[in-house]
Design an enzyme around this catalytic site. Structure first.
Site, mmCIF file in Angstrom:
data_model
loop_
_atom_site.group_PDB
_atom_site.id
_atom_site.type_symbol
_atom_site.label_atom_id
_atom_site.label_comp_id
_atom_site.label_asym_id
_atom_site.label_seq_id
_atom_site.Cartn_x
_atom_site.Cartn_y
_atom_site.Cartn_z
ATOM 1 N N HIS A 148 0.866 -1.182 0.000
ATOM 2 C CA HIS A 148 0.000 0.000 0.000
ATOM 3 C C HIS A 148 0.897 1.224 0.000
ATOM 4 O O HIS A 148 1.664 1.438 0.934
ATOM 5 C CB HIS A 148 -0.932 0.010 1.212
ATOM 6 C CG HIS A 148 -1.933 1.121 1.159
ATOM 7 N ND1 HIS A 148 -3.207 0.961 0.631
ATOM 8 C CD2 HIS A 148 -1.856 2.426 1.546
ATOM 9 C CE1 HIS A 148 -3.856 2.099 0.696
ATOM 10 N NE2 HIS A 148 -3.053 3.013 1.244
ATOM 11 N N CYS A 149 0.791 2.031 -1.043
ATOM 12 C CA CYS A 149 1.689 3.167 -1.217
ATOM 13 C C CYS A 149 1.000 4.462 -0.783
ATOM 14 O O CYS A 149 -0.009 4.856 -1.387
ATOM 15 C CB CYS A 149 2.136 3.277 -2.674
ATOM 16 S SG CYS A 149 3.277 4.640 -2.980
ATOM 17 N N PRO A 150 1.517 5.145 0.236
ATOM 18 C CA PRO A 150 0.888 6.404 0.664
ATOM 19 C C PRO A 150 1.050 7.519 -0.365
ATOM 20 O O PRO A 150 0.243 8.453 -0.383
ATOM 21 C CB PRO A 150 1.627 6.735 1.962
ATOM 22 C CG PRO A 150 2.942 6.035 1.854
ATOM 23 C CD PRO A 150 2.674 4.783 1.080
#
Length: 349
Positions: A148-150
């Site tokens: 999950h990439c912020p």
């Protein structure tokens, strides 16, 4: 509910930060450098044309990475209402595993937990497909989840991993181009007076520093994901190797560099550099080196005998979902139901 809405707003702060940096870099390069600083008309036109090509591809790939919804498992992997009730009634883990094994016997699933159990998501109430993981931020099971990439406020998985890789590539090219073309004017900057320092020339100086620093970080991240693509692994699989019936195997899904690239970017090379979805398969089933013969792939440690037939003909022990939609199984690849293979797998377990 209000807390969740606040969290959703906060998740967009890194994306907003990137957008502001990109918008400022556009102003600094186009207006301050090209229009107001560069005097040679030919050089100005070449810089502007090349810059906008990199800029458009970078923004296109970034947009696709952010707004492409992660794919979730098909309904075949979800438990029916009756199966949910049966599972909830059982207190013993072995009885629950018997129910899950019955449900999963017709599904194209090769991976297990490290203890050899069927991978099951208690929050989504489904049997996890291979390479599928539950994202705590999205609160969903994501097909071929990488992380999950912020910075994109999205899960990077099967549906947008190609876009994410291209986003890294074009952002790196964008920063390298800005750094290279801004270098000579950055050097000239040191010869001007201090009065000019705090006016228009400030943008040229800071643009060089920002683009060069981003280039270093993007180069390392892009190199890492190129290595992942060539090895056919996800970030999660690097930290925890997938477990099969015979045990863990970090190279279980690797079919050789050529086929690994095609799984992410597709068979048609004309689409490789475009942020258009062209990945192979449906995200629920993947060929493995444990059941596929591949001249580029060394023998699997599982001890399965290699298939020495034609390269485009492979046998799989389970029938896939949506075979007509799975491009992974095209070009003559077929799945066959084999009782002997299933018995052999049971003996291995």
């Amino acid at each position: 509910m209000a807390t969740w809405d606040c969290r959703r707003v906060l998740y967009w702060i890194p994306v907003l930060f990137i957008c502001l940096i990109v918008a400022w870099s556009y102003y600094a390069y186009v207006v301050q450098l090209c229009i107001e600083t560069i005097e040679n008309l030919g050089e100005k036109i070449v810089y502007l044309v090349a810059y906008h090509v990199f800029f458009i591809m970078f923004v296109w790939a970034y947009w696709q990475t952010i707004f492409t919804k992660p794919m979730n498992p098909l309904k075949e992997f979800h438990l029916s209402h009756l199966d949910k009730e049966l599972l909830e009634r059982e207190d013993r883990g072995e009885s629950q595993q018997e129910i899950l094994r019955r449900i999963a016997k017709d599904l194209p699933i090769y991976t297990r937990t490290t203890s050899g159990a069927i991978r099951y998501c208690e929050r989504c109430h489904l049997v996890k497909p291979d390479r599928c993981h539950h994202c705590s931020v999205c609160d969903k099971c994501i097909l071929k989840m990488d992380h999950h990439c912020p910075w994109v406020n999205n899960c990077v998985g099967f549906s947008n991993y190609k876009f994410f890789t291209l986003f890294l590539a074009y952002s790196l090219l964008y920063c390298l181009f800005v750094t290279a073309t801004d270098l000579q004017y950055f050097i000239k900057f040191w010869t001007v007076s201090m009065k000019t320092l705090f006016t228009s020339k400030f943008h040229i100086m800071f643009l060089f520093f920002a683009s060069s620093m981003f280039s270093v970080s993007l180069a390392s991240l892009f190199s890492y994901h190129c290595w992942l693509v060539c090895k056919n692994r996800s970030t999660l699989e690097v930290f925890r190797a997938p477990a099969f019936r015979h045990g863990t195997d970090k190279n279980g899904f690797s079919l050789g560099v050529s086929k690994n690239l095609r799984q992410v970017f597709g068979d048609q090379k004309k689409y490789w550099l475009l942020p258009i979805f062209s990945s192979q398969g449906d995200g629920c089933s993947f060929p493995t080196c444990l059941v596929n013969a591949d001249p580029e792939q060394p023998a699997s440690p599982s001890g399965h005998a290699a298939i020495n037939s034609d390269e485009d003909t492979h046998q799989f022990p389970a029938k896939p979902l949506r075979e007509s939609q799975s491009r992974l199984l095209s070009n003559g690849q077929t799945w066959t139901d084999s009782e002997g293979t299933e018995d052999k797998d049971r003996e291995g377990v």
